[in-house]
Write an enzyme that holds these catalytic residues in place. Structure first.
Site, PDB file in Angstrom:
ATOM      1  N   GLU A 201       0.829  -1.217   0.000  1.00 49.54           N
ATOM      2  CA  GLU A 201       0.000   0.000   0.000  1.00 49.54           C
ATOM      3  C   GLU A 201       0.863   1.267   0.000  1.00 49.54           C
ATOM      4  O   GLU A 201       0.497   2.273  -0.602  1.00 49.54           O
ATOM      5  CB  GLU A 201      -0.954  -0.017   1.197  1.00 49.54           C
ATOM      6  CG  GLU A 201      -2.039  -1.075   1.029  1.00 49.54           C
ATOM      7  CD  GLU A 201      -2.902  -1.273   2.258  1.00 49.54           C
ATOM      8  OE1 GLU A 201      -2.341  -1.568   3.327  1.00 49.54           O
ATOM      9  OE2 GLU A 201      -4.125  -1.134   2.146  1.00 49.54           O
TER      10      GLU A 201
ATOM     11  N   GLU B  87      -3.212  -9.785   3.347  1.00 52.42           N
ATOM     12  CA  GLU B  87      -4.064  -9.551   4.522  1.00 52.42           C
ATOM     13  C   GLU B  87      -5.101 -10.647   4.726  1.00 52.42           C
ATOM     14  O   GLU B  87      -5.424 -11.001   5.862  1.00 52.42           O
ATOM     15  CB  GLU B  87      -4.767  -8.186   4.417  1.00 52.42           C
ATOM     16  CG  GLU B  87      -3.872  -6.989   4.723  1.00 52.42           C
ATOM     17  CD  GLU B  87      -3.116  -6.465   3.511  1.00 52.42           C
ATOM     18  OE1 GLU B  87      -3.012  -7.205   2.501  1.00 52.42           O
ATOM     19  OE2 GLU B  87      -2.623  -5.325   3.563  1.00 52.42           O
TER      20      GLU B  87
HETATM   21  C1  3H9 Z   1      -1.375  -5.215   6.927  1.00 46.77           C
HETATM   22  O1  3H9 Z   1      -0.424  -4.792   6.350  1.00 46.77           O
HETATM   23  C2  3H9 Z   1      -2.668  -4.432   7.094  1.00 46.77           C
HETATM   24  C3  3H9 Z   1      -2.728  -3.175   6.299  1.00 46.77           C
HETATM   25  O2  3H9 Z   1      -3.310  -3.397   5.034  1.00 46.77           O
HETATM   26  C4  3H9 Z   1      -3.649  -2.194   6.971  1.00 46.77           C
HETATM   27  C5  3H9 Z   1      -3.075  -1.225   7.874  1.00 46.77           C
HETATM   28  C6  3H9 Z   1      -4.051  -0.179   8.319  1.00 46.77           C
HETATM   29  N1  3H9 Z   1       4.417  -7.403  11.810  1.00 46.77           N
HETATM   30  O3  3H9 Z   1       8.253 -14.729   8.773  1.00 46.77           O
HETATM   31  P1  3H9 Z   1       9.610 -14.557   9.350  1.00 46.77           P
HETATM   32  C7  3H9 Z   1       8.115 -10.928  12.393  1.00 46.77           C
HETATM   33  S1  3H9 Z   1      -1.390  -6.747   7.633  1.00 46.77           S
HETATM   34  C8  3H9 Z   1       5.099  -7.761  12.903  1.00 46.77           C
HETATM   35  O4  3H9 Z   1      10.153 -15.655  10.187  1.00 46.77           O
HETATM   36  P2  3H9 Z   1      10.807 -14.678   6.746  1.00 46.77           P
HETATM   37  C9  3H9 Z   1       7.844 -12.398  12.613  1.00 46.77           C
HETATM   38  O5  3H9 Z   1       6.881 -12.599  13.605  1.00 46.77           O
HETATM   39  C10 3H9 Z   1       0.256  -7.348   7.372  1.00 46.77           C
HETATM   40  N2  3H9 Z   1       6.036  -8.735  12.914  1.00 46.77           N
HETATM   41  O6  3H9 Z   1      10.686 -14.161   8.246  1.00 46.77           O
HETATM   42  C11 3H9 Z   1       9.211 -12.912  12.991  1.00 46.77           C
HETATM   43  O7  3H9 Z   1       9.411 -12.596  14.345  1.00 46.77           O
HETATM   44  P3  3H9 Z   1      10.279 -13.561  15.293  1.00 46.77           P
HETATM   45  C12 3H9 Z   1       0.429  -7.856   6.006  1.00 46.77           C
HETATM   46  C13 3H9 Z   1       6.286  -9.342  11.769  1.00 46.77           C
HETATM   47  O8  3H9 Z   1      12.043 -14.103   6.211  1.00 46.77           O
HETATM   48  C14 3H9 Z   1      10.156 -12.038  12.164  1.00 46.77           C
HETATM   49  O9  3H9 Z   1       9.405 -10.878  11.797  1.00 46.77           O
HETATM   50  N3  3H9 Z   1       1.745  -8.456   5.877  1.00 46.77           N
HETATM   51  C15 3H9 Z   1       5.613  -9.021  10.579  1.00 46.77           C
HETATM   52  O10 3H9 Z   1      10.588 -16.144   6.685  1.00 46.77           O
HETATM   53  C16 3H9 Z   1      10.658 -12.721  10.903  1.00 46.77           C
HETATM   54  O11 3H9 Z   1       9.545 -13.201  10.185  1.00 46.77           O
HETATM   55  C17 3H9 Z   1       1.968  -9.745   6.096  1.00 46.77           C
HETATM   56  O12 3H9 Z   1       1.070 -10.499   6.392  1.00 46.77           O
HETATM   57  C18 3H9 Z   1       4.644  -8.003  10.627  1.00 46.77           C
HETATM   58  N4  3H9 Z   1       3.966  -7.624   9.532  1.00 46.77           N
HETATM   59  O13 3H9 Z   1       9.573 -14.046   5.980  1.00 46.77           O
HETATM   60  C19 3H9 Z   1       3.374 -10.210   5.927  1.00 46.77           C
HETATM   61  N5  3H9 Z   1       6.068  -9.824   9.591  1.00 46.77           N
HETATM   62  O14 3H9 Z   1      11.658 -13.568  14.711  1.00 46.77           O
HETATM   63  C20 3H9 Z   1       3.793 -11.037   7.095  1.00 46.77           C
HETATM   64  C21 3H9 Z   1       7.013 -10.595  10.142  1.00 46.77           C
HETATM   65  O15 3H9 Z   1      10.161 -12.913  16.631  1.00 46.77           O
HETATM   66  N6  3H9 Z   1       5.174 -11.453   7.040  1.00 46.77           N
HETATM   67  N7  3H9 Z   1       7.155 -10.325  11.446  1.00 46.77           N
HETATM   68  O16 3H9 Z   1       9.620 -14.915  15.211  1.00 46.77           O
HETATM   69  C22 3H9 Z   1       5.629 -12.407   6.228  1.00 46.77           C
HETATM   70  O17 3H9 Z   1       4.932 -12.941   5.390  1.00 46.77           O
HETATM   71  C23 3H9 Z   1       7.059 -12.833   6.388  1.00 46.77           C
HETATM   72  O18 3H9 Z   1       7.484 -12.405   7.661  1.00 46.77           O
HETATM   73  C24 3H9 Z   1       8.067 -12.300   5.331  1.00 46.77           C
HETATM   74  C25 3H9 Z   1       9.502 -12.685   5.763  1.00 46.77           C
HETATM   75  C26 3H9 Z   1       7.729 -12.944   3.984  1.00 46.77           C
HETATM   76  C27 3H9 Z   1       7.989 -10.815   5.238  1.00 46.77           C
END
Ligand code: 3H9
Length: 679
Positions: free
Chosen positions: A105, A125
């Protein structure tokens, strides 16, 4: 106070840089820094263009999920992004890694987007039970059209930079190693031109001209969306982008977003997000435990399981030596693997070059000695302790010291298997689920003597081959099958007491499982483990086998199947079950769907409680991870333990007591104290 956002001047371009490890989540400080960066650019006449980029491994991976459910702190993401888009000076998003959710976004609010070839862009999301909430559902369709926006918003699967360019989401692909410089040059080339704003785009009119695209999409993806609330809201939001003004569309998005955020599904799916990541951590194994390099893997057994296991490693570029006892079985097994890959290629998910590359990493052999240089050997032979012990004894003699020896057993005692070797510290269970090249779950079974580095290596490797891993202690059936056996016991009992077997299946389907126990039996094959003597019939399953009802593959099992594999309950099976019930003297009664659901699911919760009490699982959420990834427990209920917390442990205890089923002390204690499993 340090801020995660800094700015740098490159001539007349201001570069706004986020450095918020690990994934540049858009927490409050990042949002405030972004807004301040834009203000800096706007208030300085010498700045004529802006680039936004991120340090570290990725562009913004979305809103900070840990802030969800807490009191919001401004500026909100929509506010920061509106300010950004309103700029008359061109703003360029420079994307590497993954631009996800709120990150996508941010990019949409920028006037231009450039990306490196390896970048991925998406709006995941829905996987958190939400829809984009910072105008993603409104800007994206206006920029790329509703038809192209739908799969991104509704499935949540990210797309490559190349695909993003093809649909008009990315303006230019730049050098993998020269992102910043190329983005600055791109920004300079746009100075003086009117800025294009996604919110003012008109591509969304495709959905107005052809409203059928929404129903078509729903129809094509109906099965995947079954039971989920967010995908329908996502379609509604994209549709609104064509029907409403931008301001009204944003309002609509906000309403849908707020409703989902306050609902039970998103809460459950956010629980799962953190559960999956927690499951990867082993409490008493330090995070910096040195890993054993895995350069080559051996697999024993080229049957369905062994072949599937091998494919995981081949697909990840790791060479595999696969062993069978007979040439014919070896040829058959490797032939099936190639065919599976070719089918994937036919569906467009792999190229034939990739098929050849994967198969090129495979070495078939009949000789144990060829496994000598493997770093990990996984045994996938017949489930029999004596056979397993013999295999491990042999492996111990041939495979180099320091290598990991794993069993794919689904219920046998890993400690007993380990004792057949001189290196029990290097032995563990790696329980894959069938089909092993598809199913996400890997149960990592920790033996009494399994070393820390062996465990840490296995967890890391699981991630590398795209699996979700959870650790189980040694107990019959481990976490998953141990709980499954309690459900199966009740399913078998219920049909003896008068429940229709299709009602038992339907109750689980209605709950959100992809199939019920009897459908599952038909799919797997009723004849698994059958003694092949039609004259010896002591169970309903044996009775079905005796009349050739082997399951789907035979066109009939519990159900009759037509060509399209649609199932119909069978009169023959009804009679078989009724005869059995009469023979065993079971009184018949009408059984409600509520009773069926409670008797199928509550004993699983009770078993889960015992697993926790015995410390066979590290945490309740690990059990949720096992059941969601291995057995199709609906993710939107958060898994069995989260679901039990949600309905109340006292409800579970009362239900078990009502049906005369055992209640463990651990579960009863928690219920009495008003506690939950997931704390
Ligand atoms: C959103 O954006 C809503 C908006 O539209 C509206 C707003 C108004 N937040 O997965 P990993 C942490 S909803 C906080 O093992 P990788 C994760 O918990 C969001 N923490 O790494 C982990 O912590 P820990 C939409 C987050 O390299 C660490 O980072 N976005 C977030 O295998 C490493 O993560 C998503 O749904 C976060 N957003 O994969 C994307 N993301 O080390 C969610 C990660 O303590 N994220 N953490 O266990 C992912 O898909 C993967 O993390 C990513 C990296 C592909 C980015």
């Amino acid at each position: 106070m340090t801020t995660p956002i800094r700015t740098e001047r490159h001539d007349n371009v201001l570069v706004i840089i986020s450095d918020n490890p690990p994934v540049n989540a858009l927490g409050q400080a990042v949002r405030a820094g972004l807004a301040a960066g834009i203000e800096e650019a706007l208030s300085d006449d010498a700045v004529e263009a802006v680039v936004i980029r991120c340090d570290g491994r990725t562009f913004f991976a979305g809103a900070d999920i840990t802030e969800f459910g807490k009191a919001p702190q401004g500026p909100s993401l929509p506010e920061a992004l509106d300010k950004l888009e309103a700029s008359e000076k061109p703003v360029v998003a420079a994307i590497h890694g993954t631009a996800l959710g709120g990150g996508c976004e941010v990019a949409l609010a920028c006037h231009y987007r450039v990306a490196v070839p390896s970048a991925k862009i998406g709006l995941p999301e829905v996987k958190l039970g939400l829809i984009p909430g910072a105008a993603g559902t409104q800007r994206l369709p206006r920029l790329v059209g509703a038809e192209a926006a739908l799969p991104l918003v509704v499935t949540g699967d990210p797309i490559s930079a190349k695909k993003a360019q093809a649909i008009g989401l990315v303006d230019a692909i730049v050098g993998e190693d020269s992102l910043e410089a190329d983005a600055i040059a791109f920004a300079k080339s746009k100075i003086g031109q009117p800025v294009p704003r996604a919110s003012e785009g008109t591509a969304n009119q495709d959905g107005v001209k052809n409203p059928g695209i929404f129903d078509d999409f729903r129809q094509k993806n109906g099965r995947k969306m079954r039971g989920f609330e967010a995908p329908n809201a996502a379609i509604e939001a994209v549709k609104a982008a064509g029907e409403l003004t931008y301001a009204e569309g944003v309002k609509k998005e906000r309403e849908l977003f707020a409703k989902l955020m306050g609902g039970t599904q998103s809460k459950a799916m956010r629980h799962y997000f953190f559960a999956e990541r927690a499951a990867n951590k082993i409490d008493d194994v330090p995070a910096d435990t040195p890993l054993i390099p895995i350069r080559k893997v051996g697999v024993i057994g080229a049957g369905t399981m062994g072949g599937g296991i091998a494919m995981n490693f081949l697909s990840a570029g790791i060479p595999v030596t696969i062993l069978e006892m007979k040439q014919e079985a070896l040829d058959r097994g490797t032939g099936v693997m190639r065919k599976n890959y070719e089918n994937t290629a036919k569906r467009g998910r792999m190229t034939m070059e990739q098929v050849d590359a994967a198969m090129g990493l495979l070495t078939p052999t009949l000789d144990y000695a060829d496994l000598d240089d493997c770093d990990l050997v996984i045994e996938a032979v017949y489930e029999n302790m004596d056979v397993k012990k013999e295999v491990f004894g042999t492996l111990d003699g041939v495979v180099k010291q320091g290598a990991i020896l794993a069993s794919n057993t689904s219920y046998l005692n890993i400690d007993e298997i380990a004792a057949a070797t001189e290196r029990p510290g290097y032995v563990l269970g790696l329980h894959f689920f069938s089909p092993a090249n598809v199913m996400k779950l890997l149960e990592v079974v920790r033996g009494a003597k399994t070393r820390d580095d062996v465990l840490a290596t296995s967890m890391k490797l699981a991630k590398k081959i795209g699996k979700v891993a959870a650790v189980s202690g040694v107990c019959p059936g481990f976490i998953g099958n141990r709980m499954l056996s309690k459900r199966q016991e009740q399913a078998n009992q219920l049909i003896m007491e008068g429940a229709n077997y299709w009602d038992v299946d339907d109750v689980l389907l209605e709950f959100g499982f992809p199939m019920g126990p009897f459908q599952m039996g038909d799919l797997a094959g009723i004849d698994i483990g059958w003694h092949r003597d039609p004259s010896k019939v002591t169970t309903v399953r044996e009775a079905l086998c005796a009349v050739g009802r082997f399951g789907q593959k035979a066109g009939k099992g519990f159900y009759d199947y037509d060509e399209a594999r649609n199932r119909t309950p069978s009169d023959e099976v009804k009679t078989i079950i009724a005869d059995f019930a009469a023979k065993e003297g079971h009184a018949q009664r009408e059984i409600s769907k509520d009773e069926i659901r409670e008797r199928l699911l509550y004993p699983m919760i009770n078993e889960g409680a015992k697993i926790l009490d015995e410390k066979m699982a590290q945490r309740a959420s690990d059990i949720d991870v096992v059941w969601i990834n291995g057995y199709g427990w609906p993710i939107y209920t958060g898994g069995p333990m989260f679901w039990a917390d949600a309905i109340g442990l006292d409800t579970v205890v009362a239900g078990l007591e009502k049906h005369g089923l055992p209640v463990s002390d651990y579960l009863r204690g928690k219920a009495q104290r008003g506690e939950t499993f997931n704390g």
